[in-house]
Scaffold this motif. Structure first.
Motif, PDB file in Angstrom:
ATOM      1  N   ARG A 135       0.775  -1.274  -0.156  1.00 17.14           N
ATOM      2  CA  ARG A 135      -0.076   0.041   0.300  1.00 17.14           C
ATOM      3  C   ARG A 135       0.672   1.316  -0.044  1.00 17.14           C
ATOM      4  O   ARG A 135       0.670   2.240  -0.438  1.00 17.14           O
ATOM      5  N   LEU A 136       2.137   1.107   0.666  1.00 15.87           N
ATOM      6  CA  LEU A 136       2.843   2.501   0.697  1.00 15.87           C
ATOM      7  C   LEU A 136       3.535   2.492  -0.894  1.00 15.87           C
ATOM      8  O   LEU A 136       3.692   3.626  -1.277  1.00 15.87           O
ATOM      9  N   ARG A 195      -1.327   6.861  -6.367  1.00 16.06           N
ATOM     10  CA  ARG A 195      -2.306   7.508  -5.516  1.00 16.06           C
ATOM     11  C   ARG A 195      -3.891   7.131  -6.205  1.00 16.06           C
ATOM     12  O   ARG A 195      -4.770   6.953  -5.382  1.00 16.06           O
ATOM     13  N   LYS A 196      -3.686   6.949  -7.452  1.00 19.41           N
ATOM     14  CA  LYS A 196      -4.978   6.542  -8.111  1.00 19.41           C
ATOM     15  C   LYS A 196      -5.527   5.210  -7.730  1.00 19.41           C
ATOM     16  O   LYS A 196      -6.657   4.777  -7.585  1.00 19.41           O
ATOM     17  N   SER A 197      -4.411   4.373  -7.214  1.00 17.91           N
ATOM     18  CA  SER A 197      -5.008   2.761  -7.005  1.00 17.91           C
ATOM     19  C   SER A 197      -5.077   2.682  -5.456  1.00 17.91           C
ATOM     20  O   SER A 197      -5.713   1.967  -5.225  1.00 17.91           O
ATOM     21  N   ARG A 198      -4.723   3.844  -4.693  1.00 14.59           N
ATOM     22  CA  ARG A 198      -5.236   3.551  -3.130  1.00 14.59           C
ATOM     23  C   ARG A 198      -6.401   3.915  -2.841  1.00 14.59           C
ATOM     24  O   ARG A 198      -7.429   4.245  -3.283  1.00 14.59           O
TER      25      ARG A 198
END
Length: 83
Positions: free
Chosen positions: A75-76, A80-83
């Protein structure tokens, strides 16, 4: 000049079905591992604290068998789009 009836004419080329040996062979064979991403994604963040977290969780994911550490690292590294 005699015209043939429309039923006697062959269908236009775009309406014909592909030959039977071609059906099912086109495209990417994803089951065989097609389109794999080779490089691991690295964070593009300039934030030093996020970079330290990535470094820490990369170590923990590698050295422990904890699934939690692997999920946090994943997750890190997400966009940003996939978070």
């Amino acid at each position: 000049s005699r015209r043939t009836p429309a039923a006697a004419l062959p269908p236009p080329p775009c309406a014909r079905a592909p030959p039977p040996d071609v059906v099912g062979k086109m495209g990417i064979d994803l089951e065989a591992g097609g389109r794999t991403w080779t490089k691991p994604r690295v964070t593009k963040s300039q934030n030093p604290y996020i970079r330290l977290l990535v470094k820490l969780y990369r170590f923990l994911a590698r050295r422990t068998d904890s699934k939690f550490n692997k999920v946090i690292l994943k997750r890190l590294n997400m966009t940003r789009k996939s978070r």
